[in-house]
Scaffold this motif. Structure first.
Motif, PDB file in Angstrom:
ATOM      1  N   PHE A  30       0.836  -1.210   0.000  1.00  0.00           N
ATOM      2  CA  PHE A  30       0.000   0.000   0.000  1.00  0.00           C
ATOM      3  C   PHE A  30       0.868   1.256   0.000  1.00  0.00           C
ATOM      4  O   PHE A  30       0.355   2.363   0.025  1.00  0.00           O
ATOM      5  CB  PHE A  30      -0.921   0.016   1.225  1.00  0.00           C
ATOM      6  N   ASP A  31       2.196   1.075  -0.016  1.00  0.00           N
ATOM      7  CA  ASP A  31       3.134   2.193   0.079  1.00  0.00           C
ATOM      8  C   ASP A  31       4.001   2.227  -1.172  1.00  0.00           C
ATOM      9  O   ASP A  31       4.831   1.340  -1.385  1.00  0.00           O
ATOM     10  CB  ASP A  31       4.010   2.038   1.333  1.00  0.00           C
ATOM     11  N   SER A  32       3.825   3.255  -1.981  1.00  0.00           N
ATOM     12  CA  SER A  32       4.547   3.331  -3.248  1.00  0.00           C
ATOM     13  C   SER A  32       6.038   3.528  -3.056  1.00  0.00           C
ATOM     14  O   SER A  32       6.821   3.352  -3.989  1.00  0.00           O
ATOM     15  CB  SER A  32       3.986   4.480  -4.102  1.00  0.00           C
ATOM     16  N   ASP A  37       9.326  -6.067  -5.350  1.00  0.00           N
ATOM     17  CA  ASP A  37       9.317  -6.854  -6.590  1.00  0.00           C
ATOM     18  C   ASP A  37       8.065  -6.439  -7.360  1.00  0.00           C
ATOM     19  O   ASP A  37       7.027  -7.085  -7.297  1.00  0.00           O
ATOM     20  CB  ASP A  37       9.305  -8.338  -6.232  1.00  0.00           C
ATOM     21  N   ALA A  38       8.175  -5.361  -8.104  1.00  0.00           N
ATOM     22  CA  ALA A  38       7.008  -4.727  -8.718  1.00  0.00           C
ATOM     23  C   ALA A  38       6.149  -5.666  -9.561  1.00  0.00           C
ATOM     24  O   ALA A  38       4.924  -5.677  -9.414  1.00  0.00           O
ATOM     25  CB  ALA A  38       7.449  -3.514  -9.533  1.00  0.00           C
ATOM     26  N   THR A  41       3.732  -7.735  -7.448  1.00  0.00           N
ATOM     27  CA  THR A  41       3.094  -6.999  -6.358  1.00  0.00           C
ATOM     28  C   THR A  41       1.692  -6.554  -6.749  1.00  0.00           C
ATOM     29  O   THR A  41       1.468  -6.076  -7.862  1.00  0.00           O
ATOM     30  CB  THR A  41       3.929  -5.765  -5.984  1.00  0.00           C
ATOM     31  N   LEU A  42       0.763  -6.701  -5.823  1.00  0.00           N
ATOM     32  CA  LEU A  42      -0.584  -6.159  -5.964  1.00  0.00           C
ATOM     33  C   LEU A  42      -0.678  -4.945  -5.047  1.00  0.00           C
ATOM     34  O   LEU A  42      -0.496  -5.058  -3.835  1.00  0.00           O
ATOM     35  CB  LEU A  42      -1.625  -7.218  -5.582  1.00  0.00           C
ATOM     36  N   PHE A  43      -0.959  -3.786  -5.635  1.00  0.00           N
ATOM     37  CA  PHE A  43      -0.953  -2.521  -4.895  1.00  0.00           C
ATOM     38  C   PHE A  43      -2.383  -2.125  -4.531  1.00  0.00           C
ATOM     39  O   PHE A  43      -3.276  -2.119  -5.386  1.00  0.00           O
ATOM     40  CB  PHE A  43      -0.315  -1.415  -5.730  1.00  0.00           C
ATOM     41  N   PHE A  44      -2.592  -1.785  -3.252  1.00  0.00           N
ATOM     42  CA  PHE A  44      -3.903  -1.392  -2.746  1.00  0.00           C
ATOM     43  C   PHE A  44      -3.915   0.109  -2.471  1.00  0.00           C
ATOM     44  O   PHE A  44      -3.082   0.614  -1.703  1.00  0.00           O
ATOM     45  CB  PHE A  44      -4.236  -2.151  -1.461  1.00  0.00           C
ATOM     46  N   ALA A  45      -4.843   0.823  -3.075  1.00  0.00           N
ATOM     47  CA  ALA A  45      -4.985   2.263  -2.843  1.00  0.00           C
ATOM     48  C   ALA A  45      -5.884   2.454  -1.625  1.00  0.00           C
ATOM     49  O   ALA A  45      -7.111   2.439  -1.724  1.00  0.00           O
ATOM     50  CB  ALA A  45      -5.586   2.938  -4.066  1.00  0.00           C
ATOM     51  N   TYR A  55      -1.166   8.254  -5.081  1.00  0.00           N
ATOM     52  CA  TYR A  55       0.173   7.723  -5.309  1.00  0.00           C
ATOM     53  C   TYR A  55       0.187   6.606  -6.348  1.00  0.00           C
ATOM     54  O   TYR A  55       1.172   5.881  -6.482  1.00  0.00           O
ATOM     55  CB  TYR A  55       0.759   7.229  -3.977  1.00  0.00           C
ATOM     56  N   LEU A  56      -0.913   6.490  -7.101  1.00  0.00           N
ATOM     57  CA  LEU A  56      -0.976   5.438  -8.121  1.00  0.00           C
ATOM     58  C   LEU A  56       0.068   5.660  -9.218  1.00  0.00           C
ATOM     59  O   LEU A  56       0.702   4.704  -9.684  1.00  0.00           O
ATOM     60  CB  LEU A  56      -2.382   5.374  -8.719  1.00  0.00           C
ATOM     61  N   ASP A  57       0.242   6.918  -9.628  1.00  0.00           N
ATOM     62  CA  ASP A  57       1.254   7.212 -10.649  1.00  0.00           C
ATOM     63  C   ASP A  57       2.646   6.816 -10.176  1.00  0.00           C
ATOM     64  O   ASP A  57       3.447   6.243 -10.934  1.00  0.00           O
ATOM     65  CB  ASP A  57       1.232   8.709 -10.991  1.00  0.00           C
ATOM     66  N   GLU A  58       2.936   7.128  -8.905  1.00  0.00           N
ATOM     67  CA  GLU A  58       4.255   6.817  -8.354  1.00  0.00           C
ATOM     68  C   GLU A  58       4.462   5.309  -8.295  1.00  0.00           C
ATOM     69  O   GLU A  58       5.550   4.810  -8.614  1.00  0.00           O
ATOM     70  CB  GLU A  58       4.379   7.428  -6.958  1.00  0.00           C
ATOM     71  N   ALA A  59       3.416   4.582  -7.915  1.00  0.00           N
ATOM     72  CA  ALA A  59       3.519   3.118  -7.877  1.00  0.00           C
ATOM     73  C   ALA A  59       3.704   2.549  -9.280  1.00  0.00           C
ATOM     74  O   ALA A  59       4.476   1.611  -9.497  1.00  0.00           O
ATOM     75  CB  ALA A  59       2.264   2.528  -7.223  1.00  0.00           C
ATOM     76  N   HIS A  60       3.006   3.130 -10.235  1.00  0.00           N
ATOM     77  CA  HIS A  60       3.135   2.686 -11.625  1.00  0.00           C
ATOM     78  C   HIS A  60       4.543   2.939 -12.134  1.00  0.00           C
ATOM     79  O   HIS A  60       5.140   2.098 -12.822  1.00  0.00           O
ATOM     80  CB  HIS A  60       2.100   3.412 -12.484  1.00  0.00           C
ATOM     81  N   LEU A  61       5.089   4.095 -11.794  1.00  0.00           N
ATOM     82  CA  LEU A  61       6.455   4.422 -12.192  1.00  0.00           C
ATOM     83  C   LEU A  61       7.456   3.452 -11.580  1.00  0.00           C
ATOM     84  O   LEU A  61       8.492   3.146 -12.177  1.00  0.00           O
ATOM     85  CB  LEU A  61       6.781   5.864 -11.768  1.00  0.00           C
ATOM     86  N   ALA A  62       7.140   2.949 -10.386  1.00  0.00           N
ATOM     87  CA  ALA A  62       8.020   1.983  -9.722  1.00  0.00           C
ATOM     88  C   ALA A  62       7.905   0.586 -10.324  1.00  0.00           C
ATOM     89  O   ALA A  62       8.632  -0.318  -9.911  1.00  0.00           O
ATOM     90  CB  ALA A  62       7.701   1.926  -8.225  1.00  0.00           C
ATOM     91  N   GLY A  63       6.996   0.408 -11.266  1.00  0.00           N
ATOM     92  CA  GLY A  63       6.890  -0.878 -11.953  1.00  0.00           C
ATOM     93  C   GLY A  63       5.648  -1.682 -11.636  1.00  0.00           C
ATOM     94  O   GLY A  63       5.443  -2.766 -12.180  1.00  0.00           O
TER      95      GLY A  63
END
Length: 816
Positions: A30-32, A37-38, A41-45, A55-63
């Motif tokens: 949940f922390d961008s 291991d992008a 990883t499943l990211f939760f907003a 922070y979705l853009d930042e997470a996307h940029l991280a892979g």
């Protein structure tokens, strides 16, 4: 353990994704800023103090390419990504963790209570890990987010898991209980923490007990009467075995304690064990651990030594030096009557002949009945012989309650900071006890004496970013072995190792056995390669599951003899080959007899085969480097043809990763680059500096032309000058070769050259052209003055600078 994205969608009642349904998910985040291991990883907003959708853009940029977002919430376009819309992203996170829990067959111990949860968990891990493979919640991951992440990271091959659960209001524990589902329970005790979220103490206990619905066993402190009454009533509807421990001789398990020279004896029946602590909180926590072992029908004899070495867990209570021979007891993060009494007990034990003062914020219980709370406080202050109290809070300031001792009243922390003189405390023991919202850490900073003004600041964010940068330089699946030898290149091996273990390192490398043992004793579970294991340490090396490097037949034979002498059945080893470094290692023509000897013995697992590159950082030697890599490739092919073992192969160091990443083989060794120090001139400015060495200006003085500075009068000023004395010398790691203008430091945006010889504890610099004052910060190396520049001036290499920082320089770790 991993699950396909399609499986997780089914769990959440969502349609199968069109993009990458077979993607394996290994990590939930949940922390961008903390992506390991992008692709997996499943990211939760999540929405809280910060909205994860921002922070979705930042997470996307991280892979990251797989996201769970709130249905209907505005979001950016995330190219080539799977977007799972859910009504409740936090509920989705918890549901997936509960699904993982369905696949775990080992017993889980749930731990809750008002105080001591983390200490009890860490101590049980310390005690049980000698016998079992134990998993546990990281740190105090016990919340609505922390607990599901704790459960998710549990491996299915554990013998036991220790899960901590904490709540602050009603209806929270039911959600956690569905995820944790502990078969075993431990209630550490009850106090006033988070009282504001419940109608009364009994309601809070009943809410916490929801964690243990369906549990087979519950251990609790019998002497806490309200807790005991609620547990006994709750248990009438449960099929649960209760074990209430008592120090009054009234419980299911009766315990006697007695102070010893080195700590405290704890007696149960005919058995006596000892712990290295004397304070009441530690004694109670140890009793909880002991009671759990007894409830499990464990043979206690194997745990006797482990109780003697229970570690000091870094918690909120800190003892530090103050001004004028005073001592500061820092508990600046909570204030309730229960924890106050524990702190006062510790205060009394530590004070000796010193007067006792207390700086206290409003208590958590005051909101309901201030007069009753103040009466109890008055009794506590009298019982523990407190001499003076400083009270901070609006009710104190307006009503001026009388506690029978001298008192000073402040309306706010800001008012106290403006009015108090830290030098008024003399030969005193001062307890600083405050709720988090009072920010008493500011008071602690004022009261604390600064023993040494030179500090090495370690940026853990930068360390993690560097790790991920190098991880992305090699093909997916390549393992990473960070080197944490030489005290983590001067930055502190244990703290660095903990960070790397969390960040996703596959292996760790140390120089000597004692470095590896220190990591093992402090909970580092990653495989550890020991580069230079001394022969007399090999038995310990194997005992602590450390893996020594074997570089010649003589060393191999000694290791075989060590296994024979100590009755050790096997050992994991790493084989080093010399491909051109000409330092240590087997020769290429020794491979065949080496493999024959290993096969005949049968006790050695070859974890890896490796070699060292001699000049990967220098272009003029690229042909030599490529020849080394070619030779190593031949060794690899021959090994795999002649042996049934399939070890990892690795030859690339930091410079090799940057310049020869296509030859990564199975693993790479990450050294100086991890710490933000460029290992190759090809790629300047890419890495983030991890360590910054900082000092202070102790004094500024004016000198006339012709006057000299320092020993042997080596520094002479040619004109009227201002000279600053800096709180660092060669005993701290500022090399004497930097004397007389060869070195410089960074002060307020400018370089200040050294004057005269560097002294043991200080150095003088010319600040004639710099606006500065005594007490100003001085950067020795860091963001403004790179360590590479300091090394160039000292005519050495950055490795020598960073590893030469003295142990007396305080290491301070921070994370944004």
């Amino acid at each position: 353990m991993a699950y396909t994205l399609s499986t997780l969608c089914a769990r959440l009642g969502l349609a199968e994704p069109a993009l990458g349904p077979g993607t394996l998910i290994r990590h939930l985040s949940f922390d961008s800023r903390r992506i390991v291991d992008a692709p997996a990883t499943l990211f939760f907003a999540l929405s809280g103090q910060r909205d994860g959708h921002d922070y979705l853009d930042e997470a996307h940029l991280a892979g990251i390419r797989n996201f769970v977002v709130k249905k209907g919430h505005p979001r950016p376009e995330l190219a080539e990504s799977t977007i799972l819309e859910h009504e409740d992203p936090l509920g989705a996170l918890q549901s997936i963790a509960a699904y993982h829990r369905d696949h775990l067959t080992f017993p889980v111990l749930g731990i809750t209570g008002s105080n001591g949860k983390t200490v009890v968990k860490e101590w049980l891990f310390h005690l049980l890990s000698e016998k079992y493979t134990v998993g546990r919640s990281p740190k105090s991951y016990n919340s609505q987010i922390g607990l599901p992440l704790s459960v998710w990271q549990l491996n299915p091959d554990l013998d036991l898991a220790l899960i901590e659960a904490g709540i602050s209001t009603k209806n929270e524990m039911s959600r956690l209980a569905v995820i944790a589902r502990p078969q075993l329970g431990l209630f550490t005790g009850i106090g006033a923490a988070h009282d504001e979220g419940f109608a009364d103490l009994r309601e809070k206990i009943r809410e916490k007990l929801k964690l243990f619905e369906g549990a087979e066993m519950l251990v609790y402190p019998f002497d806490q009467e309200v807790l005991r009454d609620e547990i006994l009533q709750w248990a009438q509807g449960q099929s649960v075995h209760l074990l209430g421990w008592s120090k009054r001789g009234e419980g299911d398990l009766n315990i006697h304690t007695e102070e010893s020279t080195n700590g405290t004896y704890i007696d149960v029946g005919d058995l006596r064990l000892e712990i290295p602590f004397k304070d009441a909180a530690s004694i109670d926590n140890a009793c909880s651990c002991l009671s759990f072992l007894i409830a499990r029908n464990e043979d206690l004899n194997p745990f006797m030594e482990a109780f003697k070495t229970l570690p000091e867990i870094e918690m909120r209570l800190q003892l530090m030096n103050g001004h004028n021979n005073s001592r500061i007891l820092n508990d600046a993060y909570s204030a309730d009557l229960s924890s106050l009494e524990i702190a006062l007990q510790f205060l009394k034990k530590q004070a000796g002949n010193r007067n006792r003062s207390v700086i206290l914020s409003s208590l958590q219980e005051e909101g309901r009945d201030s007069e009753t709370t103040w009466n109890t406080l008055r009794q506590l202050l009298n019982a523990y012989a407190v001499n003076k109290i400083y009270l901070v809070g609006k009710a104190y300031f307006e009503k001026r309650p009388d506690f029978g001792i001298p008192a000073v009243y402040y309306e706010s922390t800001r008012q106290m900071l403006a009015q108090i003189d830290p030098h008024t405390f003399r030969d005193e023991m001062v307890l600083v006890k405050g709720r988090r919202d009072f920010a008493f850490e500011k008071i602690v900073r004022v009261l604390e004496a600064q023993v040494h003004e030179t500090v090495l600041e370690i940026d853990l964010n930068a360390l993690e970013r560097n790790f991920l940068y190098f991880k992305n330089q090699v093909k997916a699946g390549t393992k990473i072995m960070p080197m944490v030898k030489a005290q983590g290149y001067g930055s502190g091996s244990l703290e660095i190792a903990r960070q790397l273990q969390t960040a996703g390192a596959d292996y760790l490398g140390v120089a000597y056995t004692d470095e590896g043992i220190e990591l093992r004793r402090n909970g580092i579970s990653l495989p550890i390669m020991v580069m230079n294991a001394r022969r007399d340490s090999l038995a310990e090396c194997v005992d602590y599951a450390l893996e020594p490097v074997v570089y010649d037949f003589d060393f191999l034979h000694f290791l075989k003899d060590t296994l024979d002498r100590n009755g050790l059945p096997s050992a994991s080893i790493h084989l080093e080959f010399d491909t051109g470094m000409h330092r240590l290692g087997f020769q290429q023509n020794e491979l065949e007899p080496l493999l024959a000897e290993l096969a005949a013995d049968g006790r050695f697992k070859v974890a890896s085969v490796f070699s060292h590159l001699a000049a990967a950082d220098e272009k003029e030697h690229d042909a030599y480097t490529l020849k080394q890599i070619e030779t190593f490739g031949v060794i690899r092919e021959s090994f795999l043809k002649q042996s049934v073992q399939t070890p990892l192969f690795h030859i690339l160091n930091t410079a090799g990763i940057l310049r020869f990443s296509s030859f990564a083989f199975d693993m790479v060794r990450l050294g100086i680059g991890l710490y933000g120090i460029e290992a190759s001139a090809d790629m300047p400015g890419i890495l983030h500096p991890v360590a910054s060495l900082k000092a202070k200006i102790s004094q500024i003085r004016a000198l006339d032309a012709g006057e000299t500075v320092g020993y042997s009068r080596k520094g002479q000023v040619q004109e009227k000058s201002r000279v600053a004395v800096i709180s660092i010398g060669y005993a701290d790691g500022f090399r004497r070769s930097l004397s007389n203008g060869r070195g410089a430091v960074w002060i307020n945006g400018k370089l200040a050259p050294t004057l005269g010889n560097v002294c043991m504890d200080m150095v003088m610099v010319d600040v004639s052209a710099i606006s500065c004052k005594e007490g100003d910060a001085v950067e020795i190396f860091g963001l403004n003055l790179p360590i590479e520049e300091l090394a160039r001036r000292a005519e050495t290499i950055p490795y020598e600078i960073i590893t030469g920082i003295s142990s007396r320089v305080n290491r301070v770790y921070f994370r944004e």
